[in-house]
Write an enzyme that holds these catalytic residues in place. Structure first.
Site, PDB file in Angstrom:
ATOM      1  N   THR A 199      14.117  16.982   4.685  1.00  0.00           N
ATOM      2  CA  THR A 199      14.222  16.641   3.335  1.00  0.00           C
ATOM      3  C   THR A 199      12.972  16.285   2.622  1.00  0.00           C
ATOM      4  OG1 THR A 199      14.731  14.386   3.842  1.00  0.00           O
ATOM      5  CG2 THR A 199      16.486  15.727   3.370  1.00  0.00           C
ATOM      6  N   GLU A 238      -2.851  15.947   8.595  1.00  0.00           N
ATOM      7  CA  GLU A 238      -1.974  16.706   9.684  1.00  0.00           C
ATOM      8  C   GLU A 238      -1.589  18.226   8.794  1.00  0.00           C
ATOM      9  OE1 GLU A 238       0.668  15.035  11.988  1.00  0.00           O
ATOM     10  OE2 GLU A 238       1.269  16.735  12.434  1.00  0.00           O
ATOM     11  N   ASP A 290       6.484  10.927   8.317  1.00  0.00           N
ATOM     12  CA  ASP A 290       5.869  10.526   9.538  1.00  0.00           C
ATOM     13  C   ASP A 290       4.891   9.271   9.320  1.00  0.00           C
ATOM     14  OD1 ASP A 290       7.546  12.485  10.414  1.00  0.00           O
ATOM     15  OD2 ASP A 290       5.820  13.827  11.170  1.00  0.00           O
TER      16      ASP A 290
HETATM   17  P1  ADP Z   1       4.746  14.384  18.017  1.00  0.00           P
HETATM   18  O1  ADP Z   1       4.116  13.731  16.864  1.00  0.00           O
HETATM   19  O2  ADP Z   1       6.262  14.569  17.818  1.00  0.00           O
HETATM   20  O3  ADP Z   1       4.353  13.419  19.235  1.00  0.00           O
HETATM   21  P2  ADP Z   1       3.131  16.664  17.794  1.00  0.00           P
HETATM   22  O4  ADP Z   1       2.976  17.880  18.571  1.00  0.00           O
HETATM   23  O5  ADP Z   1       3.094  16.643  16.538  1.00  0.00           O
HETATM   24  O6  ADP Z   1       4.082  15.734  18.391  1.00  0.00           O
HETATM   25  O7  ADP Z   1       1.826  15.819  18.497  1.00  0.00           O
HETATM   26  C1  ADP Z   1       1.459  15.554  19.643  1.00  0.00           C
HETATM   27  C2  ADP Z   1      -0.034  15.766  19.820  1.00  0.00           C
HETATM   28  O8  ADP Z   1      -0.692  14.778  19.288  1.00  0.00           O
HETATM   29  C3  ADP Z   1      -0.558  15.801  21.137  1.00  0.00           C
HETATM   30  O9  ADP Z   1      -0.269  17.172  21.757  1.00  0.00           O
HETATM   31  C4  ADP Z   1      -1.908  15.215  20.982  1.00  0.00           C
HETATM   32  O10 ADP Z   1      -2.747  16.543  20.527  1.00  0.00           O
HETATM   33  C5  ADP Z   1      -2.018  14.493  19.882  1.00  0.00           C
HETATM   34  N1  ADP Z   1      -1.895  13.209  20.309  1.00  0.00           N
HETATM   35  C6  ADP Z   1      -1.062  12.294  20.617  1.00  0.00           C
HETATM   36  N2  ADP Z   1      -1.379  11.301  20.941  1.00  0.00           N
HETATM   37  C7  ADP Z   1      -2.477  11.104  20.809  1.00  0.00           C
HETATM   38  C8  ADP Z   1      -3.716  10.038  21.131  1.00  0.00           C
HETATM   39  N3  ADP Z   1      -3.397   9.029  21.482  1.00  0.00           N
HETATM   40  N4  ADP Z   1      -4.687  10.570  20.823  1.00  0.00           N
HETATM   41  C9  ADP Z   1      -5.187  11.771  20.411  1.00  0.00           C
HETATM   42  N5  ADP Z   1      -4.156  12.603  20.141  1.00  0.00           N
HETATM   43  C10 ADP Z   1      -3.112  12.345  20.454  1.00  0.00           C
HETATM   44 MG    MG Z   2       3.798  15.221  15.112  1.00  0.00          MG
END
Ligand code: ADP
Ligand code: MG
Length: 388
Positions: A39, A165, A177
């Site tokens: 949404t 993002e 988010d």
């Molecule tokens: P979600 O947001 O649901 O966890 P996403 O695919 O949007 O899933 O984001 C995950 C990605 O965010 C990871 O693959 C990584 O590249 C990045 N990410 C997550 N945690 C970290 C971190 N601590 N440092 C850098 N990048 C991160």
């Molecule tokens: Mg994400």
């Protein structure tokens, strides 16, 4: 890992990696999408909960104009020139999350006057639909703005993080988010009007708990499918707006949609129906929460999942199974997929009697069916982003 221990570990890893102490620590939590599925980017209503699992970053100023990103997990350092911020290749994709934030802080007039060293630590599973991406973005925005003493506010940092993002990572997600990660509060639910970008909080009833069942399934095409849904919603809004100003789906009712049904494909109609009815469900959920009707709230969660499954088609067999299993437990008020969908996690809202033993029963049933147990944990509603 709990707050104090996380900070101590991060401080010591930082010194080991960079040979100097960190100057600033900031943290931002993951979030549960409580209700309001897809949404947000349609200008609608959504409710999120910041959870007590976070990402914390540590920063120090450098004498040169390099940005140095360290990773504990990968045991590596990646350097980027502050004056030439470009998207990093796939092998270093993790750097793009904090890097994009620096780019858009700069574009918003907040330009670092020197480089920095950065390292982070996380108690939040990545890629589970709990928005680790927003957490790393927002803790970066908060930490960097403090390191350089930028004169800014939380809403700006949320917008900068979302922009990164959307434009740096190419994920056309809405404000849920970063907004929830920013405005979350212990024992509270965040209500967001995504059109006006107004945030408010509602108290979560004392006896409620959250359980997350992560299917650990991530659809290989998830980002593409998210964008596809985004486009389908935009198409519905375009058709519905034909006789007037261009407006987002939020502006339309089911009566408007039924009247225009013949002008759109069945797929576009069903996507729009999901979003329009989901907006109503969010508002209804708010009313029920205010009345303390938690059973009614649970029914809304199940109804939201059913709409994702049948109309928006962003569920997965694994998620449907977990939601169906939940219905066997009277101590679960409701459950639904949480986040973009196409895999990821199911969130269950439970009373205080639901325990690990029951969660393990669900996990076993899942394992019998799919051959692999889901990861699961309970979490509480925690505070939003802050300096640590
Ligand atoms: P979600 O947001 O649901 O966890 P996403 O695919 O949007 O899933 O984001 C995950 C990605 O965010 C990871 O693959 C990584 O590249 C990045 N990410 C997550 N945690 C970290 C971190 N601590 N440092 C850098 N990048 C991160
Ligand atoms: Mg994400």
């Amino acid at each position: 890992m709990k707050g104090r221990f996380m900070k101590e570990t991060l401080a010591s890893e930082f010194e080991k990696l960079f040979g100097e102490p960190a100057q600033i620590f900031a943290q931002a939590p993951g979030r549960i999408e409580f209700i309001g599925n897809h949404t947000d980017y349609n200008g609608g209503y959504v409710m999120g909960v910041a959870i007590d699992k976070t990402i914390m970053c540590a920063l120090s100023r450098r004498d040169d104009r390099k940005l140095c990103f360290g990773s504990i997990k990968k045991g590596e350092k990646v350097f980027v020139d502050l004056d030439r911020i470009v998207h990093q290749p796939r092998s270093h994709n993790w750097v793009n999350y904090p890097l994009g934030v620096v780019k858009f802080l700069t574009e918003a007039g907040m330009k670092p006057d020197c480089g920095f060293n950065m390292l982070d630590i996380s108690s939040l599973p990545a890629g589970a639909g709990l928005s680790s991406s927003a957490a790393i973005e927002l803790c970066t925005a908060m930490g960097v703005s403090k390191l350089y003493n930028f004169d800014t506010d939380l809403k700006t940092l949320i917008r900068v993080s979302r922009r990164s993002e959307n434009e740096f990572l190419g994920m056309p997600s809405g404000i849920l988010d970063q907004g929830t990660s920013g405005f979350g509060k212990a024992n509270s639910i965040v209500f967001i009007d995504c059109l006006t970008e107004e945030f408010s909080t509602l108290p979560l009833p004392d006896k409620c708990r959250f359980w997350i069942f992560n299917s650990t399934k991530k659809h290989a095409l998830v980002d593409g499918l998210y964008a596809e849904r985004h486009n389908e919603c935009a198409e519905a809004a375009r058709i519905l707006s034909e006789d007037g100003e261009p407006r987002l789906l939020r502006a339309f009712s089911m009566t408007d949609l039924e009247a225009a049904k013949m002008k759109m494909s069945d797929v576009v109609y069903r996507r729009a129906k999901h979003v329009i009815c989901e907006n109503d469900r969010v508002l209804k959920t708010k009313e029920l929460l205010e009345k303390g009707d938690i059973k009614g709230v649970g029914d809304m969660l199940y109804a939201s999942h059913e709409s994702s499954r049948t109309l928006f088609e962003n569920s997965a067999e694994e998620l449907d199974f977990l939601v169906a299993e939940s219905k066997n437990y009277p101590s679960i008020y409701g459950a639904r997929l949480s986040g973009g969908g196409f895999g990821g996690a199911v969130m269950a809202l439970t009373d205080e009697t639901f325990d690990k033993r029951q969660a393990e029963q669900i996990a076993r049933a899942y394992e019998n069916r799919f051959g692999k147990a889901p990861t699961m944990f309970s979490c509480a509603a925690g505070d939003g982003a802050k300096l640590a």
